[in-house]
Design a protein around this motif. Structure first.
Motif, mmCIF file in Angstrom:
data_model
loop_
_atom_site.group_PDB
_atom_site.id
_atom_site.type_symbol
_atom_site.label_atom_id
_atom_site.label_comp_id
_atom_site.label_asym_id
_atom_site.label_seq_id
_atom_site.Cartn_x
_atom_site.Cartn_y
_atom_site.Cartn_z
ATOM 1 N N ARG A 167 0.557 -1.528 0.104
ATOM 2 C CA ARG A 167 0.106 -0.106 -0.198
ATOM 3 C C ARG A 167 1.372 1.452 -0.410
ATOM 4 O O ARG A 167 0.459 2.516 -0.546
ATOM 5 C CB ARG A 167 -1.242 0.349 1.207
ATOM 6 C CG ARG A 167 -1.683 1.144 0.938
ATOM 7 C CD ARG A 167 -2.465 0.859 0.311
ATOM 8 N NE ARG A 167 -3.832 1.758 0.256
ATOM 9 C CZ ARG A 167 -4.049 3.614 -0.183
ATOM 10 N NH1 ARG A 167 -2.586 3.650 -1.298
ATOM 11 N NH2 ARG A 167 -4.610 4.592 -0.274
ATOM 12 N N PHE A 225 2.368 0.363 -6.113
ATOM 13 C CA PHE A 225 0.618 0.289 -5.312
ATOM 14 C C PHE A 225 0.466 2.257 -6.249
ATOM 15 O O PHE A 225 -1.371 2.373 -6.257
ATOM 16 C CB PHE A 225 0.266 0.170 -4.071
ATOM 17 C CG PHE A 225 -0.823 0.379 -3.970
ATOM 18 C CD1 PHE A 225 -1.720 -0.616 -4.078
ATOM 19 C CD2 PHE A 225 -1.545 1.675 -2.970
ATOM 20 C CE1 PHE A 225 -2.657 -0.932 -3.578
ATOM 21 C CE2 PHE A 225 -2.365 1.300 -3.014
ATOM 22 C CZ PHE A 225 -3.957 0.556 -3.401
ATOM 23 N N ILE A 255 -5.014 -5.939 0.641
ATOM 24 C CA ILE A 255 -5.857 -4.659 0.791
ATOM 25 C C ILE A 255 -6.741 -3.993 1.352
ATOM 26 O O ILE A 255 -7.658 -4.229 0.609
ATOM 27 C CB ILE A 255 -5.194 -3.930 -0.095
ATOM 28 C CG1 ILE A 255 -3.408 -3.975 -0.771
ATOM 29 C CG2 ILE A 255 -4.793 -2.634 0.069
ATOM 30 C CD1 ILE A 255 -2.877 -3.744 -1.891
ATOM 31 N N HIS A 256 -6.744 -3.043 2.101
ATOM 32 C CA HIS A 256 -8.443 -2.813 2.309
ATOM 33 C C HIS A 256 -9.642 -3.892 2.271
ATOM 34 O O HIS A 256 -10.270 -3.780 2.127
ATOM 35 C CB HIS A 256 -8.970 -1.533 1.152
ATOM 36 C CG HIS A 256 -8.282 -0.338 1.242
ATOM 37 N ND1 HIS A 256 -7.608 0.442 2.584
ATOM 38 C CD2 HIS A 256 -7.890 0.367 0.468
ATOM 39 C CE1 HIS A 256 -7.108 0.985 1.884
ATOM 40 N NE2 HIS A 256 -6.783 1.253 0.719
#
Length: 123
Positions: free
Chosen positions: A84, A89, A110-111
């Motif tokens: 990230r 990214f 991610i997230h």
């Protein structure tokens, strides 16, 4: 990373021939490199297995040539955090969907979602 459309086409063909993976132009993953425990901020370098390490992110092509290397984060840092906060990214997030010509294969969370294919732009 490939710098021209012709280079990208060559790399994509190579990935397809060795793995049957279409549009692939790179693979990214993290690896823990063992170190001696540091004197300062020792706890930050303890990875999930309890060992001292530096968490390294590598990007390679189909020939296993390293094209990008991030050696910045202590072992306690998760692969997703490294991804990230990487230039890879940022480039992925700022590239217009129509300009993406290939994909980089990665498996990182991610997230709260898993991204296993990351779009890449070729100049």
């Amino acid at each position: 990373m490939p710098q021209t459309v012709v280079e990208a086409a060559t790399v994509k063909e190579f990935f397809f021939n060795i793995a049957g993976f279409p549009r692939g132009i790179g693979c990214v993953d993290g690896i823990h490199v063992a170190i001696q425990g540091p004197v300062v901020n020792e706890h930050e370098y303890v990875n999930r297995k309890g060992d001292y390490s530096i968490n390294v992110q590598l990007l390679c092509n189909a020939d296993l040539v390293i094209m990008d290397c991030v050696v910045r984060w202590p072992g306690s840092v998760h692969d997703a955090w490294i991804m990230r906060n990487s230039n890879l990214f940022r480039r992925m997030e700022t590239t217009a969907p129509g300009a993406r010509t290939g994909v980089v294969v990665a498996c990182v969370h991610i997230h709260q979602r898993q991204r296993c294919v990351i779009p890449w732009i070729c100049h």
